[in-house]
Motif scaffolding. Structure first.
Motif, PDB file in Angstrom:
ATOM      1  N   HIS B 271       0.559  -1.514  -0.543  1.00  8.10           N
ATOM      2  CA  HIS B 271       0.506  -0.351  -0.121  1.00  8.10           C
ATOM      3  C   HIS B 271       0.939   1.331   0.044  1.00  8.10           C
ATOM      4  CE1 HIS B 271      -2.918   2.877   1.294  1.00  8.10           C
ATOM      5  NE2 HIS B 271      -3.876   1.914   0.901  1.00  8.10           N
ATOM      6  N   PRO B 272       0.613   2.401  -0.465  1.00  7.27           N
ATOM      7  CA  PRO B 272       1.170   3.452  -0.754  1.00  7.27           C
ATOM      8  C   PRO B 272       1.517   4.116   1.024  1.00  7.27           C
ATOM      9  CG  PRO B 272      -0.698   3.620  -2.091  1.00  7.27           C
ATOM     10  CD  PRO B 272      -0.470   2.271  -1.436  1.00  7.27           C
ATOM     11  N   CYS B 307     -11.383   6.514  -1.803  1.00 12.27           N
ATOM     12  CA  CYS B 307      -9.621   6.235  -0.657  1.00 12.27           C
ATOM     13  C   CYS B 307      -9.114   6.862   0.332  1.00 12.27           C
ATOM     14  CB  CYS B 307      -8.490   5.475  -1.902  1.00 12.27           C
ATOM     15  SG  CYS B 307      -7.466   5.410  -0.617  1.00 12.27           S
ATOM     16  N   HIS B 310      -6.483   8.866  -0.521  1.00 15.63           N
ATOM     17  CA  HIS B 310      -6.198  10.443  -1.709  1.00 15.63           C
ATOM     18  C   HIS B 310      -5.719  11.043  -1.644  1.00 15.63           C
ATOM     19  CE1 HIS B 310     -10.201  11.538  -2.150  1.00 15.63           C
ATOM     20  NE2 HIS B 310      -9.672  12.327  -2.628  1.00 15.63           N
ATOM     21  N   CYS B 313      -2.126  10.485  -1.023  1.00 18.38           N
ATOM     22  CA  CYS B 313      -1.307   9.463  -2.088  1.00 18.38           C
ATOM     23  C   CYS B 313      -0.280   9.833  -2.961  1.00 18.38           C
ATOM     24  CB  CYS B 313      -2.513   8.577  -2.335  1.00 18.38           C
ATOM     25  SG  CYS B 313      -1.489   6.894  -3.274  1.00 18.38           S
ATOM     26  N   TYR B 315       0.438   8.529  -5.835  1.00 14.32           N
ATOM     27  CA  TYR B 315       0.173   7.842  -6.963  1.00 14.32           C
ATOM     28  C   TYR B 315      -1.819   7.237  -7.498  1.00 14.32           C
ATOM     29  CZ  TYR B 315       3.887   4.916  -5.447  1.00 14.32           C
ATOM     30  OH  TYR B 315       5.421   5.375  -5.558  1.00 14.32           O
ATOM     31  N   VAL B 316      -1.618   9.154  -6.758  1.00 11.53           N
ATOM     32  CA  VAL B 316      -3.656   8.475  -6.875  1.00 11.53           C
ATOM     33  C   VAL B 316      -4.296   9.248  -8.040  1.00 11.53           C
ATOM     34  CG1 VAL B 316      -3.716  11.103  -6.554  1.00 11.53           C
ATOM     35  CG2 VAL B 316      -5.734  10.017  -6.101  1.00 11.53           C
ATOM     36  N   CYS B 338      -6.156  -1.367  -2.131  1.00 14.37           N
ATOM     37  CA  CYS B 338      -5.580   0.225  -2.929  1.00 14.37           C
ATOM     38  C   CYS B 338      -6.110  -0.297  -4.603  1.00 14.37           C
ATOM     39  CB  CYS B 338      -4.389   0.167  -2.766  1.00 14.37           C
ATOM     40  SG  CYS B 338      -3.451   1.308  -3.814  1.00 14.37           S
ATOM     41  N   HIS B 339      -6.847   0.763  -4.380  1.00 14.29           N
ATOM     42  CA  HIS B 339      -7.120  -0.005  -6.144  1.00 14.29           C
ATOM     43  C   HIS B 339      -5.517   0.057  -7.532  1.00 14.29           C
ATOM     44  CE1 HIS B 339     -11.154   0.904  -5.489  1.00 14.29           C
ATOM     45  NE2 HIS B 339     -10.755   2.524  -5.195  1.00 14.29           N
ATOM     46  N   TRP B 345      -0.965  -0.078 -10.529  1.00 17.22           N
ATOM     47  CA  TRP B 345      -0.066   0.876 -11.313  1.00 17.22           C
ATOM     48  C   TRP B 345       0.865   1.752  -9.984  1.00 17.22           C
ATOM     49  CZ3 TRP B 345      -5.412   2.508 -10.874  1.00 17.22           C
ATOM     50  CH2 TRP B 345      -5.579   3.062  -8.939  1.00 17.22           C
TER      51      TRP B 345
HETATM   52  S1  SF4 Z   1      -3.308   4.515  -5.289  1.00 16.91           S
HETATM   53 FE1  SF4 Z   1      -5.566   5.331  -5.234  1.00 16.91          FE
HETATM   54  S2  SF4 Z   1      -6.668   3.598  -3.674  1.00 16.91           S
HETATM   55 FE2  SF4 Z   1      -3.734   3.339  -3.567  1.00 16.91          FE
HETATM   56  S3  SF4 Z   1      -3.952   4.487  -1.824  1.00 16.91           S
HETATM   57 FE3  SF4 Z   1      -3.597   5.707  -3.357  1.00 16.91          FE
HETATM   58  S4  SF4 Z   1      -5.596   6.450  -3.354  1.00 16.91           S
HETATM   59 FE4  SF4 Z   1      -5.562   5.326  -2.499  1.00 16.91          FE
END
Ligand code: SF4
Ligand SMILES: Nc1ncnc2c1ncn2[C@@H]1O[C@H](COP(=O)(O)OP(=O)(O)OP(=O)(O)O)[C@@H](O)[C@H]1O
Ligand SMILES: Nc1ncnc2c1ncn2[C@@H]1O[C@H](COP(=O)(O)OP(=O)(O)OP(=O)(O)O)[C@@H](O)[C@H]1O
Ligand SMILES: [Mg+2]
Ligand SMILES: [Mg+2]
Lengths: 305, 348, 320
Positions: B271-272, B307, B310, B313, B315-316, B338-339, B345
């Motif tokens: 998870h980020p 999320c 987000h 994050c 990588y959002v 996490c999406h 990605w």
């Molecule tokens: S990539 Fe998207 S789902 Fe994953 S932690 Fe970041 S914001 Fe949340």
């Protein structure tokens, strides 16, 4: 294992106490006053409650050190010929008994209500509103109200017998919200602490947690206000007596002595009212000084100064 | 991923405590007068709710140590207290050996109180200052075994005191006569006094000095071996967590981001947020190389949509702002919400 | 590198009711120009008292018994309040664990920053605003113009601490004393703050005395480390040497107790016992009752802090 006595001897309480002249002098005076009040039947030269020993011919004798004074009555006599010293000692005893009794009642009611209101949140609103209502009546209104009811119900003659318990009841009922608020505030602080949660995790009942865990930890503020409340209760009693709602003249408290003597102050018999007045002020003063000291001691932030 | 239903009991037979979709909110809006707000020219009643724990599920197996980590205010303590029944949950369930216990009355809970115990963070607040420590230890035993003889009680108290390394002769002392580490030992002894199987430890070493932390951790690990205890261990000290845990749950704003074995989590955080958290651990003698997170933690009163992470994050993407990610299982049995991990990605 | 601050044989005492306790015992320590020095030790070791005594801010029953504090060539330990004000908050800034110790909750941060500036320099209001904005930008506070009008409670803990750092930078101090600046913060925020302090010290060549109990943090930020135990410095040396080759049994114990050092064994290496309170420091070496190397001499003589074979200064009889 240290003995209890050693613990007391080493305690910071005693250390600070013995280093503060205001504290120990007040304490000494308070002790002398209290002991002589309760020992009044033993040490008083006369018995003011015994009409056979009183001679109206001795009325309004001035204290012994004045020209007209008599050796038998060191502080003079009052308008009925009772020995002032004895009457004052007996009167102080009544004042102290009423003060302590009222404070016990206040504390009992206040602690129970404060604990319930602080720990059981559902009761909080209703109990605190009752306290607000109670506080918005002055002690004197309650006294006049209850006093009037009882005097008509029992007759003025019998009133004498129930006067002391009645005053305890009146002053006790009038002032419990002070305790309830203090206790509630510290319960609110204590209940968040982890030892209370630990007790809940053990499964102890609410009653037990309140009684065994929270209550002992809320007692120091109770101690602090108690001293002030005793002084206040004695003052309230004196004020009620002054208004004629207090102790009857046959069983005078310091307050009723002052009232009774007040009429004679202009006829030159000042001692009948001034002497009990000085005693009352002294008593209240030492209690308050001691109370201040206890408060400062228990509040280290103030104490470091 | 199978949907977790709050009404089915856990199937794994070695699961001791199971937390299912647990939700705990705090209403902090005060009396109804304080709730009144003027909005659009009209007086409206509005509640302010702290969403402290939002749908957390963890199965804790017998004999293991599951740690919960996360930043201050993310709901770790709330989770612990809700599991212990100190707070009633809004929804979700807690099971002890397949028995649902979250809705029981205090009397019905009594047998579970001897099975589940808690150790608290603050060694200066967790012992009653007006009670000698002997009494603190006797009370739970007497409460749960009212028939116990005084001699038996005495030996029992002496035994737990010895087990945690406190001289039984000190029973008549008050908590203020002990050091922080010793008090924490006494707290542990109080929890052990009723012979529990499961102990929730809410930051038990956070208030202690480094040289004392090791003593308490060793004690907890020894006791676990001797008594086959199961721990739910809450801490923000990640190097300690890495050392003592079998599995680690990472929380952010009341939600579970990642639940994985300690080895997997520290070797390859997915998870980020976990990645950022782990990179921020100060490591002896290694220069800083932490992943900077922009922005501050949002308030649990108004949670971000989608999320919860987000807003910070790196990588959002658009999907993160719309849709709440659910926990997915990865091949190594790690679970991540996490999406970006699901759609690959987010690099790991 | 010249000495910026040099503490010489400093003793700090607390006059308690029955006895006088020594909280800082014969400490000598120097911070060079632009150097980052870490002061580590457990709670009650005397770190804060030492930090406070540098700027003569020890609270009531405490006082400097003897020793000197030389800052930029002058003995400031004898300065009176008036003289000290030209140093404290000006040439030497202090950052505390709780940002609210520095910030006034009822004033906007703009007002507080300007107040600090105007107390030490005679400049116009516009100039002061410009300096405030510059310093806020330096600590990475976004939209600093708006921030100046906000109150401390409108910021998160990490941002408050950054604002405190910005305030401490206002007067371009030569030395910052940071007493556990990140203990109350989360690891992610701690990393940011430490990063920031490191960057600022490097860019402005400021000296930093970083007080903390977290060995890992100091090891990442400082160039030298002093380890304090029961009021004395027990080991002093370059960061790498202290971390990789600790000499004093206490330093070794502390480092060994970290989970990273436990290796494959589940048990952690622990130091037995607790640090004695000031009233109970044993004669001889203060660490003797917890030390696994202690010999007879350790119970008799206080070991001096001297350079040993490794190059570190160590206060231990048993280290060559
Ligand atoms: S990539 Fe998207 S789902 Fe994953 S932690 Fe970041 S914001 Fe949340
Ligand atoms: N009794 C309560 N009433 C209202 N809000 C609460 C209560 N307890 C916790 N909260 C709020 O719920 C959120 C989660 O708090 P919690 O104490 O569980 O966090 P935490 O992860 O344990 O943090 P920390 O690491 O600081 O202990 C916080 O925003 C907190 O303010
Ligand atoms: N005002 C005071 N009165 C009496 N003793 C004090 C006072 N301030 C500090 N001390 C004592 O001085 C010693 C050193 O305290 P200090 O605050 O410097 O410790 P520290 O190393 O900063 O610990 P921490 O990590 O807890 O901040 C302690 O034993 C403490 O009890
Ligand atoms: Mg917590
Ligand atoms: Mg300190």
């Amino acid at each position: 294992m240290r003995t209890r006595w050693q613990r007391i001897k080493d305690s910071a309480f005693l250390y600070h106490f013995l280093r503060d002249p205001v504290a120990y002098v007040s304490f000494a005076i308070l002790m002398v006053l209290t002991i002589s009040a309760f020992a009044a039947p033993l040490i008083a030269p006369h018995n003011p409650y015994d009409p056979t020993t009183i001679d109206i011919m001795d009325a309004e004798l001035p204290p012994a050190w004045t020209d007209e004074g008599s050796r038998t009555f060191v502080l003079g006599t009052d308008e009925m010929g009772r020995d002032m010293l004895s009457t004052m000692l007996y009167g102080m005893r009544i004042s102290i008994i009423i003060g302590l009794g009222a404070v016990f009642l206040q504390a009992f009611l206040g602690i129970v209500i404060g604990l319930l209101s602080g720990y059981i949140r559902r009761l909080d609103n209703i109990l605190m509103r009752i306290a607000d209502v109670q506080l918005s009546f002055s002690t004197y209104m309650i006294a006049i109200f209850i006093g009037a009811i009882f005097q008509t119900a029992f007759g003025v003659a019998n009133y004498e017998k129930i006067a002391a318990p009645l005053l305890i009841l009146i002053i006790g009922l009038a002032e419990w919200p002070q305790y309830a608020r203090t206790v509630r505030a510290s319960v609110l602080a204590e209940r968040k602490k982890e030892y209370v949660e630990a007790a809940r995790v053990i499964g102890l009942s609410k009653l037990r947690i309140m009684g065994r865990h929270i209550l002992p930890n809320t007692l120091s503020p109770v101690l602090v206000i108690s001293t002030v409340q005793v002084a206040n209760a004695i003052m309230s009693e004196a004020a009620l007596s002054f208004l004629g709602l207090g102790m009857p003249l046959t069983k005078p408290s310091l307050g009723s002595l002052i009232t009774a003597g007040f009429e004679y102050i202009f006829s030159g018999s000042w001692w009948i009212t001034i002497l009990p007045g000085i005693l009352l002020v002294l008593l209240i003063l030492v209690i308050n000084l001691l109370g201040d000291w206890v408060r400062d001691y228990l509040n280290p932030k103030l104490y470091k100064g | 991923m199978t949907a977790i239903n709050a009404n089915t009991s856990p199937d794994g037979s070695d699961v001791l405590v199971s937390i299912r979709d647990l939700v705990k909110h705090f209403d902090i809006s005060g009396s109804w007068i304080e709730q009144l707000k003027l909005q659009d020219g009209r007086l409206q009643r509005k509640k302010t709710v702290v969403q402290a724990v939002n749908g957390i599920s963890i199965d804790i197996r017998e004999g293991e140590t599951v740690s919960v980590v996360g930043e201050s205010g993310c709901g770790k303590s709330t989770l612990a207290r809700t599991v212990m029944g100190l707070y009633p949950p809004e929804s979700g369930a807690v099971f002890y050996r397949e028995k649902r216990i979250d809705h029981l009355s205090e009397a019905q809970l009594k047998p579970y109180r001897t099975r589940m115990q808690m150790v608290f963070q603050d060694p200066y607040a967790s012992l009653n200052p007006r009670m000698v420590v002997g009494e603190t230890l006797r009370e739970p035993i007497r409460f749960h075994q009212p028939a116990i003889g005084s001699r038996e009680l005495k030996t029992k108290v002496a035994t737990v005191m010895e087990q945690v390394g406190i001289d039984p002769d000190w029973q008549n002392r008050y908590p203020h006569e002990f050091s922080g580490g010793q008090r924490q030992r006494i707290s542990i002894a109080r929890a052990l006094a009723v012979d529990p199987k499961f102990i929730v430890a809410d930051e038990p070493i956070a208030a202690l000095d480094v040289s004392i932390q090791a003593q308490i951790l060793n004690l907890m690990m020894d006791l676990q071996e001797q008594r086959n205890l199961t721990y739910l261990f809450i801490s923000h000290d990640l190097s300690v967590v890495e050392h003592i845990s079998d599995r680690v749950a990472v929380m952010y704003l009341g939600a579970l981001c990642e639940l994985a074995s300690a080895e997997n989590l520290f070797a390859s955080p997915r998870h980020p947020y976990t990645q950022a958290l782990l990179s921020a651990i100060p490591r002896l003698g290694r220069p800083f190389s932490h992943k900077k997170l922009s922005g501050d933690i949002p308030s649990p009163i108004r949670l971000p949509s989608g999320c919860v992470f987000h807003t910070r994050c790196p990588y959002v993407r658009e999907r993160c702002r719309q849709e709440v990610p659910t926990l997915i299982s990865l091949p190594d049995n790690s679970r991540v919400a996490c999406h970006g991990v699901e759609e690959k990605w987010v690099p790991n | 590198m010249g000495k910026l601050l040099s503490i010489e044989h400093l003793n700090v005492d607390f006059a308690m009711r029955t006895e006088t306790l020594r909280a800082v015992d014969n400490v000598s320590l120097a911070v060079h120009r632009g150097e980052r020095l870490g002061l580590v030790g457990e709670s009650g070791a005397g770190k804060s008292v030492l930090g406070f005594s540098i700027i003569n801010l020890i609270s009531k029953p405490g006082y400097i018994d003897s020793g000197r504090v030389v800052f930029q060539g002058q003995d400031i330990s004898t300065y009176n309040d008036e003289q000290m004000r030209t140093i404290r908050g000006n040439r030497i800034s202090m950052i505390f664990q709780d940002p609210m110790m520095t910030l006034n909750p009822v004033l906007t941060i703009g007002a507080q920053m300007k107040e600090t500036l105007l107390a030490h320099a005679s400049i116009s209001d516009a100039e002061a605003t410009a300096i405030c904005l510059e310093k806020l930008r330096k600590v990475y506070i976004s939209s600093p113009g708006k921030r100046l009008t906000q109150f401390p409670h409108e910021f998160s803990g990490g941002m408050r601490q950054r604002i405190v750092i910005a305030i401490s930078l206002l007067t371009n101090p030569a030395l910052i004393i940071a007493d556990e600046p990140t203990t109350a913060l989360d690891v992610t925020i701690q990393a940011e703050i430490m990063d920031l302090l490191l960057e600022l010290c490097e860019s402005d060549r400021m000296g930093l005395l970083l007080i903390t109990h977290d060995l890992a943090v100091v090891s990442q930020v400082t160039q030298r480390i002093a380890v304090m135990y029961a009021g004395t410095i027990v080991e002093l040396g370059p960061t790498g040497d202290i971390i990789n080759r600790p000499q004093h049994p206490y330093t070794r114990g502390l480092l060994g107790a970290l989970p990273q050092k436990a290796g494959d064994s589940r048990r952690l290496n622990q130091i037995p016992g607790v640090m004695p309170g000031l009233a109970k420091i044993p004669p001889g070496c203060p660490f003797n009752d917890r030390c696994n190397m202690a010999g007879d001499i350790c119970h008799e003589k206080r070991p001096p802090l001297i350079v040993k074979q490794s190059g570190n200064q160590v206060a231990c009889h048993m280290v060559d």
